[in-house]
Design an enzyme around this catalytic site. Structure first.
Site, mmCIF file in Angstrom:
data_model
loop_
_atom_site.group_PDB
_atom_site.id
_atom_site.type_symbol
_atom_site.label_atom_id
_atom_site.label_comp_id
_atom_site.label_asym_id
_atom_site.label_seq_id
_atom_site.Cartn_x
_atom_site.Cartn_y
_atom_site.Cartn_z
ATOM 1 N N LYS A 53 0.839 -1.206 0.000
ATOM 2 C CA LYS A 53 0.000 0.000 0.000
ATOM 3 C C LYS A 53 0.873 1.256 0.000
ATOM 4 C CE LYS A 53 -3.827 -2.514 2.008
ATOM 5 N NZ LYS A 53 -4.588 -2.903 3.205
ATOM 6 N N GLN A 97 -5.387 -1.632 9.531
ATOM 7 C CA GLN A 97 -5.211 -2.972 8.952
ATOM 8 C C GLN A 97 -5.791 -4.046 9.883
ATOM 9 O OE1 GLN A 97 -3.684 -3.675 5.803
ATOM 10 N NE2 GLN A 97 -4.474 -5.729 6.206
ATOM 11 N N ASP A 120 -11.343 2.251 3.109
ATOM 12 C CA ASP A 120 -11.538 0.805 2.984
ATOM 13 C C ASP A 120 -13.007 0.482 2.703
ATOM 14 O OD1 ASP A 120 -9.328 -0.844 3.034
ATOM 15 O OD2 ASP A 120 -9.157 -0.857 5.229
#
Ligand code: NAD
Length: 294
Positions: A53, A97, A120
């Site tokens: 990322k 995460q 997300d």
């Protein structure tokens, strides 16, 4: 003839398109979009996703920062980090995460994220908007699959789609996106899961089969019909003593046996995974544009 859907190459194309937009932003004297990422503990898979990322942010010209926290961080401390990111005007979007350590309630953390920075697309606000076809951040993996289907010119309208796996981050949102009206959509969707009976009978009817359950070699050649489009979301590490590392990544699909029957198929690695990261970049650019009303 089977066509391999090259997620790695397509993700580079999408990222190049983003970079061109970011270059214009920078040329106009404005700051680039900024993505923050929070990583708790040192799960090796999470570390690898994070590296990807951060590298992708560099490729598209975003600024980014990685906030590392020890696995013994308390929930209150993590919520304080989220609050700070919500309030930081220089941060356009951020991700926490998953998975988080067992003593932390994932839901409480996801709920604390400002929906306008939830790149997300996991917050119930964004999920609800997506379900109703309203503007929202789409969860990155289903979003990436939608882009793959569109860019490879795969017809979805009126097609039988079977999705295996009903998680909130892949299977369930995928079923909503493909069943709603839209350029990619209008499919007749079956969402299969661990309680589904006679799964092979169901998957054999699929024009498009999306596997997201996380079991290596689960989808075998006898479970698909000739000409099927196969999207393999699974990421499974299996032993492989021919490799220096002693292991390798495979999807949920027995690729060698299924590919000859498929019209299109995604490989693992190099299929859905890179598209997930490209979609995260698209969501971050969207968060920036929403903020500055571009
Ligand atoms: P999950 O692990 O939360 O859930 C698995 C799902 O599979 C459940 O809904 C369960 O009902 C279903 N399932 C389990 N056994 C089954 C069976 N025998 N028959 C039918 N259904 C069954 O799901 P997830 O988080 O969506 O992850 C699924 C896989 O996708 C994992 O391998 C994960 O690593 C991978 N993944 C990949 C990406 C990517 O970017 N490529 C992103 C997210 C997840």
């Amino acid at each position: 003839m089977t066509q391999i859907i090259d997620g790695k190459e397509l993700s580079q194309t999408v990222k190049q398109e983003i970079k061109e937009k970011v270059d214009l932003i920078k040329e106009s004297g404005k700051r680039p979009p900024h993505l923050s990422a929070v990583l708790v503990g040192n799960n090796p898979a999470s570390e690898a996703y994070m590296r990807n990322k951060v590298r992708s942010c560099e490729q598209v010209g975003f600024s980014s920062d990685l906030i590392r926290k020890e696995s013994d961080i308390t929930q209150a401390e993590l919520l304080a980090v989220v609050k700070q990111l919500n309030e930081d005007d220089q941060v356009d979007g951020f991700i926490v995460q998953l998975p988080l350590p067992d003593h932390i309630d994932d839901e409480a953390v996801l709920l604390a994220i400002d929906p306008s920075k939830d790149v997300d697309g996991f917050h119930p606000y964004n999920f609800g908007c997506m379900a109703q076809g309203l503007d929202s951040f789409l969860p990155a993996t289903p979003y990436g699959i939608m882009i793959m289907l569109e860019r490879y010119g795969i017809e979805t309208s009126g097609k039988n789609v079977v999705i295996i796996g009903r998680s909130n981050i892949v299977g369930t949102p995928m079923s909503l996106l493909l069943s709603r009206k839209g350029k990619v959509g209008n499919s007749t969707v079956t969402l299969a899961h661990s309680r589904t009976k006679n799964l092979p009978e169901i998957t054999r009817r699929a024009d498009i089969l999306i596997s997201a359950l996380g079991k290596p070699f689960f989808v075998t050649a006898d479970m698909v019909k000739e000409g099927v489009v196969v999207i393999d979301v699974g990421i499974n590490r299996i032993d492989d003593l021919t490799r220096k590392s002693g292991s390798r990544l495979v999807g949920d699909v027995d690729f060698e046996k299924v590919a000859p029957k498929a019209s299109f198929i995604t490989p693992v690695p190099g299929g859905v995974g890179p598209m997930t990261v490209a979609s995260l970049m698209l969501n971050t650019l969207k968060a920036y544009n929403n903020k500055y009303d571009v």
